[in-house]
Design a protein around this motif. Structure first.
Motif, PDB file in Angstrom:
ATOM      1  N   LEU A  50       0.852  -1.183   0.000  1.00  0.00           N
ATOM      2  CA  LEU A  50       0.000   0.000   0.000  1.00  0.00           C
ATOM      3  C   LEU A  50       0.890   1.235   0.000  1.00  0.00           C
ATOM      4  O   LEU A  50       1.761   1.376   0.858  1.00  0.00           O
ATOM      5  CB  LEU A  50      -0.891   0.046   1.241  1.00  0.00           C
ATOM      6  CG  LEU A  50      -1.942  -1.043   1.414  1.00  0.00           C
ATOM      7  CD1 LEU A  50      -2.677  -0.851   2.735  1.00  0.00           C
ATOM      8  CD2 LEU A  50      -2.923  -1.028   0.254  1.00  0.00           C
ATOM      9  N   GLY A  51       0.657   2.147  -0.936  1.00  0.00           N
ATOM     10  CA  GLY A  51       1.362   3.418  -0.960  1.00  0.00           C
ATOM     11  C   GLY A  51       0.679   4.418  -0.035  1.00  0.00           C
ATOM     12  O   GLY A  51      -0.322   4.109   0.619  1.00  0.00           O
ATOM     13  N   PHE A  52       1.200   5.619   0.000  1.00  0.00           N
ATOM     14  CA  PHE A  52       0.678   6.690   0.846  1.00  0.00           C
ATOM     15  C   PHE A  52      -0.823   6.894   0.628  1.00  0.00           C
ATOM     16  O   PHE A  52      -1.281   7.039  -0.506  1.00  0.00           O
ATOM     17  CB  PHE A  52       1.444   7.983   0.582  1.00  0.00           C
ATOM     18  CG  PHE A  52       0.958   9.169   1.363  1.00  0.00           C
ATOM     19  CD1 PHE A  52       0.918   9.141   2.741  1.00  0.00           C
ATOM     20  CD2 PHE A  52       0.535  10.309   0.707  1.00  0.00           C
ATOM     21  CE1 PHE A  52       0.471  10.241   3.473  1.00  0.00           C
ATOM     22  CE2 PHE A  52       0.093  11.423   1.416  1.00  0.00           C
ATOM     23  CZ  PHE A  52       0.061  11.379   2.800  1.00  0.00           C
ATOM     24  N   LEU A  53      -1.582   6.860   1.702  1.00  0.00           N
ATOM     25  CA  LEU A  53      -3.033   7.052   1.773  1.00  0.00           C
ATOM     26  C   LEU A  53      -3.862   5.930   1.143  1.00  0.00           C
ATOM     27  O   LEU A  53      -5.084   5.997   1.166  1.00  0.00           O
ATOM     28  CB  LEU A  53      -3.462   8.401   1.202  1.00  0.00           C
ATOM     29  CG  LEU A  53      -3.002   9.631   1.983  1.00  0.00           C
ATOM     30  CD1 LEU A  53      -3.548  10.894   1.332  1.00  0.00           C
ATOM     31  CD2 LEU A  53      -3.412   9.557   3.438  1.00  0.00           C
ATOM     32  N   GLU A  54      -3.216   4.907   0.624  1.00  0.00           N
ATOM     33  CA  GLU A  54      -3.974   3.778   0.097  1.00  0.00           C
ATOM     34  C   GLU A  54      -4.485   2.935   1.252  1.00  0.00           C
ATOM     35  O   GLU A  54      -3.847   2.840   2.303  1.00  0.00           O
ATOM     36  CB  GLU A  54      -3.111   2.931  -0.840  1.00  0.00           C
ATOM     37  CG  GLU A  54      -2.762   3.636  -2.116  1.00  0.00           C
ATOM     38  CD  GLU A  54      -1.876   2.824  -3.038  1.00  0.00           C
ATOM     39  OE1 GLU A  54      -1.750   3.233  -4.205  1.00  0.00           O
ATOM     40  OE2 GLU A  54      -1.311   1.801  -2.616  1.00  0.00           O
ATOM     41  N   LYS A  55      -5.653   2.328   1.047  1.00  0.00           N
ATOM     42  CA  LYS A  55      -6.228   1.478   2.093  1.00  0.00           C
ATOM     43  C   LYS A  55      -6.785   0.220   1.476  1.00  0.00           C
ATOM     44  O   LYS A  55      -7.068   0.173   0.282  1.00  0.00           O
ATOM     45  CB  LYS A  55      -7.273   2.207   2.918  1.00  0.00           C
ATOM     46  CG  LYS A  55      -8.576   2.493   2.222  1.00  0.00           C
ATOM     47  CD  LYS A  55      -9.715   2.914   3.147  1.00  0.00           C
ATOM     48  CE  LYS A  55      -9.521   4.238   3.805  1.00  0.00           C
ATOM     49  NZ  LYS A  55     -10.717   4.692   4.535  1.00  0.00           N
ATOM     50  N   THR A  56      -6.937  -0.796   2.332  1.00  0.00           N
ATOM     51  CA  THR A  56      -7.500  -2.070   1.915  1.00  0.00           C
ATOM     52  C   THR A  56      -8.255  -2.671   3.087  1.00  0.00           C
ATOM     53  O   THR A  56      -8.043  -2.272   4.241  1.00  0.00           O
ATOM     54  CB  THR A  56      -6.407  -3.039   1.415  1.00  0.00           C
ATOM     55  OG1 THR A  56      -7.016  -4.189   0.829  1.00  0.00           O
ATOM     56  CG2 THR A  56      -5.492  -3.499   2.544  1.00  0.00           C
ATOM     57  N   GLU A  57      -9.126  -3.618   2.787  1.00  0.00           N
ATOM     58  CA  GLU A  57      -9.848  -4.312   3.843  1.00  0.00           C
ATOM     59  C   GLU A  57      -8.868  -5.154   4.642  1.00  0.00           C
ATOM     60  O   GLU A  57      -7.967  -5.786   4.090  1.00  0.00           O
ATOM     61  CB  GLU A  57     -10.940  -5.194   3.241  1.00  0.00           C
ATOM     62  CG  GLU A  57     -11.835  -5.776   4.294  1.00  0.00           C
ATOM     63  CD  GLU A  57     -13.083  -6.395   3.718  1.00  0.00           C
ATOM     64  OE1 GLU A  57     -13.551  -7.364   4.318  1.00  0.00           O
ATOM     65  OE2 GLU A  57     -13.577  -5.905   2.690  1.00  0.00           O
ATOM     66  N   LEU A  58      -9.018  -5.147   5.954  1.00  0.00           N
ATOM     67  CA  LEU A  58      -8.168  -5.931   6.834  1.00  0.00           C
ATOM     68  C   LEU A  58      -8.791  -7.311   7.018  1.00  0.00           C
ATOM     69  O   LEU A  58      -9.910  -7.414   7.524  1.00  0.00           O
ATOM     70  CB  LEU A  58      -8.023  -5.221   8.193  1.00  0.00           C
ATOM     71  CG  LEU A  58      -7.042  -5.842   9.175  1.00  0.00           C
ATOM     72  CD1 LEU A  58      -5.612  -5.656   8.692  1.00  0.00           C
ATOM     73  CD2 LEU A  58      -7.211  -5.221  10.552  1.00  0.00           C
ATOM     74  N   PRO A  59      -8.106  -8.373   6.580  1.00  0.00           N
ATOM     75  CA  PRO A  59      -8.649  -9.714   6.802  1.00  0.00           C
ATOM     76  C   PRO A  59      -8.725 -10.035   8.298  1.00  0.00           C
ATOM     77  O   PRO A  59      -8.177  -9.316   9.128  1.00  0.00           O
ATOM     78  CB  PRO A  59      -7.637 -10.634   6.114  1.00  0.00           C
ATOM     79  CG  PRO A  59      -6.766  -9.759   5.288  1.00  0.00           C
ATOM     80  CD  PRO A  59      -6.838  -8.391   5.890  1.00  0.00           C
ATOM     81  N   ASP A  60      -9.387 -11.132   8.632  1.00  0.00           N
ATOM     82  CA  ASP A  60      -9.488 -11.542  10.038  1.00  0.00           C
ATOM     83  C   ASP A  60      -8.121 -11.823  10.646  1.00  0.00           C
ATOM     84  O   ASP A  60      -7.926 -11.684  11.850  1.00  0.00           O
ATOM     85  CB  ASP A  60     -10.354 -12.792  10.174  1.00  0.00           C
ATOM     86  CG  ASP A  60     -11.807 -12.516   9.843  1.00  0.00           C
ATOM     87  OD1 ASP A  60     -12.198 -11.330   9.846  1.00  0.00           O
ATOM     88  OD2 ASP A  60     -12.544 -13.476   9.584  1.00  0.00           O
ATOM     89  N   LYS A  61      -7.175 -12.229   9.815  1.00  0.00           N
ATOM     90  CA  LYS A  61      -5.796 -12.453  10.252  1.00  0.00           C
ATOM     91  C   LYS A  61      -4.887 -11.882   9.181  1.00  0.00           C
ATOM     92  O   LYS A  61      -4.989 -12.262   8.016  1.00  0.00           O
ATOM     93  CB  LYS A  61      -5.528 -13.938  10.446  1.00  0.00           C
ATOM     94  CG  LYS A  61      -4.178 -14.262  11.027  1.00  0.00           C
ATOM     95  CD  LYS A  61      -4.076 -15.751  11.332  1.00  0.00           C
ATOM     96  CE  LYS A  61      -2.788 -16.067  12.048  1.00  0.00           C
ATOM     97  NZ  LYS A  61      -2.713 -17.514  12.373  1.00  0.00           N
ATOM     98  N   ALA A  62      -4.018 -10.935   9.565  1.00  0.00           N
ATOM     99  CA  ALA A  62      -3.186 -10.260   8.575  1.00  0.00           C
ATOM    100  C   ALA A  62      -1.777 -10.059   9.100  1.00  0.00           C
ATOM    101  O   ALA A  62      -1.576  -9.728  10.268  1.00  0.00           O
ATOM    102  CB  ALA A  62      -3.785  -8.898   8.217  1.00  0.00           C
ATOM    103  N   LEU A  63      -0.804 -10.243   8.219  1.00  0.00           N
ATOM    104  CA  LEU A  63       0.583  -9.928   8.526  1.00  0.00           C
ATOM    105  C   LEU A  63       0.879  -8.576   7.885  1.00  0.00           C
ATOM    106  O   LEU A  63       0.883  -8.444   6.662  1.00  0.00           O
ATOM    107  CB  LEU A  63       1.527 -11.002   7.994  1.00  0.00           C
ATOM    108  CG  LEU A  63       3.010 -10.762   8.251  1.00  0.00           C
ATOM    109  CD1 LEU A  63       3.297 -10.671   9.751  1.00  0.00           C
ATOM    110  CD2 LEU A  63       3.843 -11.866   7.628  1.00  0.00           C
ATOM    111  N   VAL A  64       1.099  -7.572   8.725  1.00  0.00           N
ATOM    112  CA  VAL A  64       1.344  -6.200   8.268  1.00  0.00           C
ATOM    113  C   VAL A  64       2.822  -5.904   8.488  1.00  0.00           C
ATOM    114  O   VAL A  64       3.375  -6.190   9.555  1.00  0.00           O
ATOM    115  CB  VAL A  64       0.477  -5.197   9.063  1.00  0.00           C
ATOM    116  CG1 VAL A  64       0.776  -3.766   8.655  1.00  0.00           C
ATOM    117  CG2 VAL A  64      -0.999  -5.523   8.871  1.00  0.00           C
ATOM    118  N   ARG A  65       3.467  -5.326   7.479  1.00  0.00           N
ATOM    119  CA  ARG A  65       4.891  -4.976   7.582  1.00  0.00           C
ATOM    120  C   ARG A  65       5.110  -3.519   7.221  1.00  0.00           C
ATOM    121  O   ARG A  65       4.520  -3.008   6.274  1.00  0.00           O
ATOM    122  CB  ARG A  65       5.707  -5.847   6.635  1.00  0.00           C
ATOM    123  CG  ARG A  65       5.745  -7.287   7.033  1.00  0.00           C
ATOM    124  CD  ARG A  65       6.609  -8.033   6.076  1.00  0.00           C
ATOM    125  NE  ARG A  65       6.818  -9.376   6.544  1.00  0.00           N
ATOM    126  CZ  ARG A  65       7.293 -10.331   5.810  1.00  0.00           C
ATOM    127  NH1 ARG A  65       7.626 -10.099   4.562  1.00  0.00           N
ATOM    128  NH2 ARG A  65       7.448 -11.537   6.294  1.00  0.00           N
TER     129      ARG A  65
END
Length: 193
Positions: A107-122
């Motif tokens: 995701l670039g600046f200000l981009e968003k996405t739905e958060l799955p029930d389990k997510a690995l965010v870096r």
């Protein structure tokens, strides 16, 4: 008070949805990165207020003591849909300096996405495993922070919303969850296949 109003008011018996946030950084044992986070406890958060994480404790809901983290790194927004009783979340990258990845989708600046029930965010050298626990309450949710001793990418197998497997290391088989409009479904995955 009308009947419809009394049904929507949260009571103490309502089970709050919870975001379990498990953090890892390779240098966390040498530095006090998480001194401002409420570790190993749950804190309540209003559902209509974005939850923000970054370096600036005066503008963010939660702060990480690291000059390499953006002043505002990410935001989690709670929302509901007419066809689902659960509180759902989106994740948004607030950093101009770097990308944020959610299950390997950048995701670039200000981009968003739905958060799955389990997510690995870096972001940067951080790995943040976020797991959503369902609850009945609508006006608020809980957040719980915990520090992991090993990177969650070593132990986590995830599917992207399209069912593509996401794994960085590890061996053996795992059962993955794929999410679509009908809800979660399992997909089998064996690394290397």
């Amino acid at each position: 008070m009308s009947v419809s109003q009394s049904q929507t008011i949260e009571t103490e018996e309502d089970l709050l949805p919870c975001l379990h946030m498990r953090l890892y950084h390779p240098q966390q044992s040498h530095r006090n990165l998480y001194g401002l986070l409420p570790l190993d406890t749950r804190s309540r958060h209003a559902a209509d207020d974005p939850l923000t994480l970054g370096r600036d404790g005066s503008t963010c809901t939660f702060a990480i003591l690291d000059p390499r983290v953006s002043r505002k790194q990410l935001a989690l927004h709670a929302y509901r849909t007419p066809h689902c009783a659960d509180t759902l979340f989106t994740i948004q990258n607030l950093s101009r300096r770097g990308q944020l990845s959610v299950n390997s989708s950048a995701l670039g600046f200000l981009e968003k996405t739905e958060l799955p029930d389990k997510a690995l965010v870096r972001f940067g050298h951080y790995e943040l495993l976020i797991e959503r626990e369902f609850g009945e309450a609508q006006a608020s949710f809980e957040v719980g922070f915990e520090v992991l001793a090993v990177p969650p990418s070593r132990e986590t197998c995830l599917c992207t919303p399209t069912g593509t497997a996401v794994t960085d290391t590890g061996s053996g088989s795992c059962v993955l969850m794929s999410y679509d409009m009908r809800g979660p479904s399992e997909c089998a995955y064996t690394p290397g296949s």
